[in-house]
Write a protein that holds these residues in place. Structure first.
Motif, mmCIF file in Angstrom:
data_model
loop_
_atom_site.group_PDB
_atom_site.id
_atom_site.type_symbol
_atom_site.label_atom_id
_atom_site.label_comp_id
_atom_site.label_asym_id
_atom_site.label_seq_id
_atom_site.Cartn_x
_atom_site.Cartn_y
_atom_site.Cartn_z
ATOM 1 N N ASP A 294 28.792 -26.377 38.386
ATOM 2 C CA ASP A 294 29.571 -26.357 39.624
ATOM 3 C C ASP A 294 28.677 -26.347 40.859
ATOM 4 O OD1 ASP A 294 31.987 -26.335 38.325
ATOM 5 O OD2 ASP A 294 32.303 -24.177 38.502
ATOM 6 N N ILE A 295 27.628 -25.545 40.820
ATOM 7 C CA ILE A 295 26.863 -25.239 42.030
ATOM 8 C C ILE A 295 25.716 -26.214 42.249
ATOM 9 C CG2 ILE A 295 25.585 -23.458 43.263
ATOM 10 C CD1 ILE A 295 28.577 -22.919 42.792
ATOM 11 N N ILE A 296 24.935 -26.467 41.203
ATOM 12 C CA ILE A 296 23.740 -27.299 41.399
ATOM 13 C C ILE A 296 23.687 -28.485 40.443
ATOM 14 C CG2 ILE A 296 22.291 -25.501 42.415
ATOM 15 C CD1 ILE A 296 21.149 -24.920 39.673
ATOM 16 N N PHE A 299 22.885 -29.634 34.384
ATOM 17 C CA PHE A 299 23.358 -29.880 33.020
ATOM 18 C C PHE A 299 22.220 -29.738 32.016
ATOM 19 C CE2 PHE A 299 24.086 -32.639 29.376
ATOM 20 C CZ PHE A 299 25.353 -32.260 28.977
ATOM 21 N N THR A 300 21.061 -30.259 32.361
ATOM 22 C CA THR A 300 19.960 -30.347 31.402
ATOM 23 C C THR A 300 19.441 -28.981 30.994
ATOM 24 O OG1 THR A 300 19.308 -32.432 32.406
ATOM 25 C CG2 THR A 300 17.707 -31.364 30.963
ATOM 26 N N ALA A 301 19.259 -28.076 31.940
ATOM 27 C CA ALA A 301 18.667 -26.780 31.617
ATOM 28 C C ALA A 301 19.746 -25.736 31.346
ATOM 29 C CB ALA A 301 17.747 -26.329 32.742
ATOM 30 N N LEU A 367 16.415 -19.259 35.926
ATOM 31 C CA LEU A 367 17.056 -20.538 36.229
ATOM 32 C C LEU A 367 18.128 -20.409 37.301
ATOM 33 C CD1 LEU A 367 17.464 -21.881 32.588
ATOM 34 C CD2 LEU A 367 16.103 -22.982 34.374
ATOM 35 N N LEU A 368 18.821 -19.276 37.339
ATOM 36 C CA LEU A 368 19.995 -19.135 38.198
ATOM 37 C C LEU A 368 19.766 -18.199 39.370
ATOM 38 C CD1 LEU A 368 22.778 -18.974 35.470
ATOM 39 C CD2 LEU A 368 22.388 -20.817 37.098
ATOM 40 N N THR A 369 19.574 -16.927 39.087
ATOM 41 C CA THR A 369 19.594 -15.951 40.183
ATOM 42 C C THR A 369 18.361 -16.055 41.077
ATOM 43 O OG1 THR A 369 18.599 -14.241 38.778
ATOM 44 C CG2 THR A 369 20.989 -14.385 38.814
ATOM 45 N N ILE A 373 18.740 -22.726 45.667
ATOM 46 C CA ILE A 373 19.993 -23.429 45.961
ATOM 47 C C ILE A 373 21.182 -22.573 45.532
ATOM 48 C CG2 ILE A 373 21.331 -25.525 45.572
ATOM 49 C CD1 ILE A 373 18.723 -26.981 44.989
ATOM 50 N N ILE A 374 21.074 -21.954 44.353
ATOM 51 C CA ILE A 374 22.131 -21.043 43.914
ATOM 52 C C ILE A 374 22.332 -19.937 44.941
ATOM 53 C CG2 ILE A 374 22.638 -19.187 42.275
ATOM 54 C CD1 ILE A 374 23.368 -21.601 40.912
ATOM 55 N N GLN A 375 21.256 -19.352 45.405
ATOM 56 C CA GLN A 375 21.369 -18.271 46.376
ATOM 57 C C GLN A 375 22.005 -18.751 47.677
ATOM 58 O OE1 GLN A 375 17.619 -16.293 46.920
ATOM 59 N NE2 GLN A 375 17.320 -15.903 44.740
#
Length: 550
Positions: A294-296, A299-301, A367-369, A373-375
């Motif tokens: 949804d956010i970035i 898909f691959t990682a 990978l996320l937090t 870009i997620i932030q």
């Protein structure tokens, strides 16, 4: 009949409940889990306000509507966020000829959607309701499907001219720059068949109206046509296909077992707890992986990492239940069978997975937090105030991310949770980023629970491994027995209300899906933001439309 404190039906009611309801209760009803006050149809708001303000019942968990031979009835199931074992029901009867009741929405915003559903499916009208429309069925639908006089053979085909104009009410005044933007119902960002009617003022979201019901499958009606003992249990898996099916099965098992006074063996409770937490991990991994998409667009990682880890859990649950999606593992009184042989090999596989969880969660956080870009997309967006969350009946990680410390596994114990060492995860920030963090931390807590269950099951004496209570082949709870029970599903409070009529099938079966109440608060979280914030906020709720529409 005025309130009588010596009435045996209110013998266990707290004084705070009796004091709050004394000016309003005209009678008392028999409910198994809570005192049930009968109030007049024109006194609903005052009764609910008294319970909320004077007795601390700040959680409207559910509203159930039903029709009898001589009346209609709305039931407001109230609990306390601080202690959900404190419960009370407000029963509002109306005549069959004029089924009109005062709306509870001015007191609890969460009543808005619940009452719309009651009108849509049963036919009760609510005065002063802020948005008295159908919610699951199209506005052109004829009749109310759960009504006693509904003709199921009548075709529901409407002419093109009868369809509502989607732009009506959204025409632009000359001095504004608003426009209507349709998102969905067939769109990857809506996580299924959800239609969002979004009004934009320039680039800012001015209003969001979720249009649901595209996958309404009559689950309540089908359960009302099934027998308690055998025919209902296969349905709960289908309410949430994210992997939380075992938790849904537990919701039905809990209410039916209380209804029929069935005591589950301790060994079976441990099996339920282990499998339920594996199911929760399945759901949270899908939520986290899909959120990255949804956010970035990752898909691959992240998404493939989540699917890879889900496959490991799917393999474990397939070994345990024989199924990969619709598990159908719970039975009234226990579970269908023990862990597979050889036991040591199965337990080793489970341990191998839970031992990997800390390292895998570290990778997810990298990978996320820690992703800039997620932030940027999630920090300080989609804010949900804790008081607003309570007002709408929001539960689960969506509420705990706003500091609402509410988890039925701890606060209304069932299964084997109260015998294990684990923690309820809460954070106070209330934004999209926090809801992501809560789910990641809950995976770690679920893994802790699973590991402790494996320890117990390994050492359990063979002669005491009882997987099912001795349940009668046919269950016929006493007529007019009424009960609401809930469990902590991956999305929040999943509750079921059942009214028995003395037969082997429920007279009323009401499902309280957590995604339904959580989604109803979406506009509170998104107005004043931008469209990308809206997508991020919707994803942070981890909405499953089968759970919403049923």
């Amino acid at each position: 009949m005025p309130l009588q404190r010596h009435d045996e039906r209110v013998a266990d009611a707290p004084d705070s409940v009796l004091d709050a309801l004394e000016p309003h209760a005209v009678d008392w009803d028999d409910h198994e889990n809570a005192p049930a006050a009968v109030v007049r149809a024109d006194d609903v708001q005052d009764a609910l306000s008294a319970l909320r303000e004077d007795a601390g019942f700040d959680h409207l968990a559910c509203v159930t509507a039903q029709e009898y031979e001589d009346r209609f009835e709305s039931i407001y199931h109230l609990r306390q966020y601080d202690d959900p074992t404190e419960e009370v029901s407000v029963v509002v009867p109306t005549s069959r000829d004029d089924p009109v009741s005062e709306s509870g929405a001015p007191v609890f915003s969460g009543a808005n959607w619940h009452e719309r559903e009651a009108y849509d499916l049963v036919g009760i009208h609510y005065d002063d309701h802020p948005d008295h429309r159908r919610i699951l069925l199209p506005e052109t639908w004829q009749g109310h499907p759960l009504g006693r006089d509904y003709n199921q053979d009548k075709p529901q085909i409407v002419t093109f001219e009868e369809h509502a104009n989607p732009l009506e009410g959204h025409q632009n005044p000359d001095d504004t720059d608003t426009m209507l933007l349709n998102i969905g119902p067939h769109h990857p960002a809506t996580h299924g068949v959800l239609h969002l009617e979004v009004v934009l003022d320039g680039e800012v979201v001015a209003d969001v109206d979720p249009d649901i019901g595209y996958i309404h499958r009559c689950e309540e009606q089908m359960c009302q046509q099934g027998t308690y003992r055998y025919q209902i249990m296969p349905y709960p898996d289908r309410w949430d296909w994210s992997g939380a099916g075992l938790l849904n099965e537990w919701a039905y098992a809990r209410v039916a077992e209380d209804l029929a006074d069935i005591e589950v063996p301790e060994y079976a409770q441990v099996l339920r707890t282990m499998s339920g937490e594996l199911s929760r991990i399945l759901a949270h991994l899908l939520a986290v992986g899909a959120y990255a998409l949804d956010i970035i667009g990752d898909f691959t990682a992240t998404f493939m990492y989540a699917i890879t880890d889900r496959e490991k859990v799917q393999d474990l649950l397939e070994d345990l239940t024989g199924q990969r999606l619709m598990f159908n593992y719970f039975r009234l009184g226990g579970v269908v069978w023990d862990v597979p042989e050889p036991r040591a090999e199965f337990f080793e596989d489970v341990r191998d997975f839970v031992d990997e969880v800390p390292e895998r969660l570290h990778e997810y956080r990298n990978l996320l937090t820690e992703n800039e870009i997620i932030q940027a997309r999630t920090v300080d967006t989609g804010y949900l105030d804790p008081d607003v969350a309570k007002d709408y009946g929001v539960t689960g990680p969506s509420a705990r991310g706003s500091g609402v410390d509410y988890d039925l596994r701890r606060d209304d114990p069932y299964g084997y949770y109260d015998e294990l060492d684990w923690s309820v995860v809460t954070q106070d920030e209330g934004d999209n980023f926090t809801r992501l963090l809560v789910r990641l931390q809950e995976v770690a807590e679920s893994a802790k629970i699973v590991e402790q269950c494996v320890d117990l099951l390994e050492d359990w004496p063979e002669e005491d491994r009882e997987i099912q209570a001795n349940v009668p082949r046919t269950l016929k709870p006493e007529a007019d027995t009424e009960l609401y029970r809930a469990v902590e599903s991956a999305k929040g409070e999943l509750g079921i209300y059942i009214r028995a009529d003395g037969t082997e099938k429920p007279a009323r079966f009401k499902i309280r899906g957590p995604s339904f109440s959580n989604l109803s608060a979406l506009h509170e979280m998104t107005e004043g933001g931008y469209v990308p914030d809206l997508i991020a906020t919707l994803g942070s709720l981890d909405t499953i439309m089968g759970d919403v529409d049923r």
